[in-house]
Design a protein around this motif. Structure first.
Motif, PDB file in Angstrom:
ATOM      1  N   VAL A 188       0.849  -1.189   0.000  1.00 16.66           N
ATOM      2  CA  VAL A 188       0.000   0.000   0.000  1.00 16.66           C
ATOM      3  C   VAL A 188       0.888   1.243   0.000  1.00 16.66           C
ATOM      4  O   VAL A 188       1.792   1.383   0.834  1.00 16.66           O
ATOM      5  CB  VAL A 188      -0.930   0.010   1.232  1.00 16.66           C
ATOM      6  N   PHE A 189       0.592   2.130  -0.960  1.00 24.35           N
ATOM      7  CA  PHE A 189       1.275   3.424  -1.012  1.00 24.35           C
ATOM      8  C   PHE A 189       0.309   4.492  -0.504  1.00 24.35           C
ATOM      9  O   PHE A 189      -0.848   4.551  -0.941  1.00 24.35           O
ATOM     10  CB  PHE A 189       1.709   3.752  -2.440  1.00 24.35           C
ATOM     11  N   VAL A 190       0.818   5.331   0.414  1.00 23.85           N
ATOM     12  CA  VAL A 190      -0.005   6.410   0.958  1.00 23.85           C
ATOM     13  C   VAL A 190       0.329   7.683   0.191  1.00 23.85           C
ATOM     14  O   VAL A 190       1.470   8.188   0.268  1.00 23.85           O
ATOM     15  CB  VAL A 190       0.258   6.609   2.463  1.00 23.85           C
ATOM     16  N   PRO A 191      -0.614   8.222  -0.603  1.00 19.11           N
ATOM     17  CA  PRO A 191      -0.302   9.426  -1.383  1.00 19.11           C
ATOM     18  C   PRO A 191      -0.257  10.676  -0.487  1.00 19.11           C
ATOM     19  O   PRO A 191      -1.185  10.940   0.276  1.00 19.11           O
ATOM     20  CB  PRO A 191      -1.460   9.491  -2.383  1.00 19.11           C
ATOM     21  N   ILE A 192       0.834  11.424  -0.584  1.00 22.89           N
ATOM     22  CA  ILE A 192       0.970  12.698   0.121  1.00 22.89           C
ATOM     23  C   ILE A 192       1.004  13.795  -0.950  1.00 22.89           C
ATOM     24  O   ILE A 192       1.842  13.736  -1.858  1.00 22.89           O
ATOM     25  CB  ILE A 192       2.249  12.733   0.978  1.00 22.89           C
TER      26      ILE A 192
END
Length: 544
Positions: A188-192
């Motif tokens: 899972v990539f957390v978009p910032i």
């Protein structure tokens, strides 16, 4: 005096009611669209599952604050390992799940009042929150900042029709549904991102979007000059991402299997793959709700859940009582089926003999009724019924029909009746004749010889024969009178003559027959020795 006290009490009650009304009147208004877009902009482009868990977690702001501190202190932990490390924390599972994603907790830790408002908006206006997310995603997509890539899969589909009535002055519902899922479910990539750039020119000048760049203390390597989405490092997870969004109903749900795999101390019992999420006021930990309507609704739901659990506990109590009563009757050790399977059968004969008080009860308790029931259940009654059904009754009928009754008739016909005839013919009739010959006829003759014929002669001598001629004369006169009657009638005279001739002829014939009978009797008596005496005189009279 009492009337004064009652008046004071009434005044106090009125003041309390007025105060309560003022408090209710002071409840804040609902969040506006501008406010919702402002507070949802930082998380609107999160994957759906992560978005759902963030919304759930923000309803427990105190837990979130503690989780932020824990995550900052344990920055080396992430993913499922971090979630497992906080299982003993008194946090709601939704908050515990966020420790797998330190970037998210770093944002939530920057502005606690934002977390509090975000949670209240989700509890009080969940559908408006979901509409705001879809609106923000549509804006990001329109400006070219939302599409599928190595980190995510973006899907666009038509929005389902809204069943409820359209509210006046409400923004139009989204015409499409945009979903975001990790390109790799295990990473899972957390978009910032800075909302000012990602969503294009912001449209609510009085409510600029929140932006929380990762604090340097977290060490994420954030590039403050980037104008697009910063993905950072992907986080490997297996079960930490268990949330979901139902965009048709505009609410969130839970994947039961993933939840139970990671929340081993707080499992969900359900046969469904997904269950609806419900806020737990017990994990609110004293944080007041934004408005009384939300508070009353959630507390009422809580009371209903408690009632259901109390009912469940009531049934458990009844089961426990029934189990205890059964244990008193058959022995508590016999309630354990596993223990019954491990019974040492060789010890059964060593039990006390019958009549020793508890022996019978122990034997009854020792019976494995489960096995008996299983045996009974294992009997294939259908086979028995099939056997009965398979009996060919036509064969039985055919056997009866095939009996050759002609043989029975032949047997009867073949019986030798000559034997019976022979038996009859073999009867010695000479014996019968001998029996007749042996009859002592002398006795009969003696009886005849003993007759006193003198008496008979005396009786005859004593007969007054003078009366006999008078009777004959009377008869002669009668006959003469009859003969002379009608002498002057020629026809009657002729009839009388004929009668006389016929009578004389009949007398002659009768005399002839009597003579012939006497002669035959004399001939037969000639061969028998006649006794002396009156017998000879009687025979002489018959000859004369």
């Amino acid at each position: 005096m009492p009337s004064i006290l009652r008046g004071i009490a009434a005044l106090i009650v009125a003041m309390l009611l007025l105060f309560a009304a003022q408090v209710r009147a002071a409840d804040p208004a609902k969040f506006t669209v501008e406010q919702l877009d402002q507070m949802l902009a930082p998380i609107a482009l999160f994957p759906d599952a992560l978005l759902a868990q963030v919304l759930m977690a923000t309803t427990y702001p105190k837990d979130v604050a503690e989780a932020v501190q824990w995550a900052l202190a344990n920055r080396s932990l992430k993913g499922d390992d971090a979630v497992k490390a906080v299982q003993d924390k008194p946090w709601d599972p939704s908050v515990q799940s966020l420790v797998a994603f330190p970037q998210v907790l770093a944002m939530l830790g920057e502005k606690p009042e934002w977390v509090n408002d975000l949670g209240d908006a989700f509890l009080g206006q969940p559908k408006e929150v979901m509409d705001s997310v879809q609106f923000l995603r549509a804006r990001a997509k329109d400006v070219g900042n939302l599409s599928s890539n190595e980190q995510q899969i973006v899907t666009v589909e038509a929005a389902p029709p809204r069943p409820q009535a359209i509210v006046a002055n409400a923004p139009p519902p989204p015409a499409q549904i945009i979903t975001i899922a990790p390109a790799n479910p295990q990473v899972v990539f957390v978009p910032i991102y800075n909302p000012v750039h990602v969503f294009g020119p912001w449209w609510h000048p009085l409510f600029p979007p929140f932006f929380f760049p990762p604090p340097p203390v977290w060490g994420f390597g954030w590039n403050p000059v980037a104008t697009a989405i910063w993905w950072g490092v992907g986080i490997g997870v297996a079960n930490a991402l268990w949330g979901g969004v139902n965009w048709g109903r505009r609410d969130v749900n839970i994947n039961v299997n993933r939840w139970n795999n990671i929340n081993v101390n707080n499992r969900i019992t359900s046969n469904d793959r997904n269950v609806n999420w419900n806020h737990n006021p017990g994990n609110r930990r004293g944080i007041p709700y934004r408005d009384a309507a939300t508070r009353d609704r959630l507390q009422q739901t809580r009371i209903g859940e408690r009632g259901g659990r109390q009912d469940y506990r009531g049934r458990e109590d009844q089961r426990a009582q029934a189990r205890a009563a059964l244990g008193d009757r058959i022995g508590a050790e016999n309630l354990d089926r596993n223990a019954l399977r491990d019974i040492d059968r060789s010890q059964i004969p060593q039990r006390p003999a019958a009549g020793s008080g508890t022996g019978a009860r122990d034997r009854a308790a020792g019976i494995d009724r489960g096995q008996l029931q299983e045996r009974a259940a294992g009997i294939d009654r259908s086979r028995v019924q099939d056997r009965a059904a398979n009996i060919d009754r036509s064969q039985v009928q055919d056997r009866a029909g095939n009996i050759d009754r002609s043989q029975l008739q032949d047997r009867a016909a073949n019986r030798d009746r000559t034997q019976a005839q022979g038996r009859a013919s073999n009867i010695d009739r000479s014996q019968v004749r001998d029996r007749a010959a042996n009859v002592d006829r002398s006795q009969a003759r003696d009886r005849a010889a003993n007759i006193d014929r003198g008496q008979v002669q005396n009786r005859a001598a004593n007969i007054d024969r003078g009366q006999v001629p008078s009777r004959s004369d009377s008869a002669a006169r009668t006959n003469r009178d009859n003969a002379l009657r009608g002498a002057n009638d020629g026809r009657q005279t002729r009839q009388q003559i004929d009668r006389g001739n016929a009578s004389q002829a009949a007398q002659r014939q009768a005399a002839q027959r009597q003579g012939a009978q006497r002669q035959g009797a004399g001939n037969r008596q000639g061969h028998i020795a006649r006794p002396a005496g009156g017998g000879g005189a009687a025979a002489q009279r018959l000859r004369n």
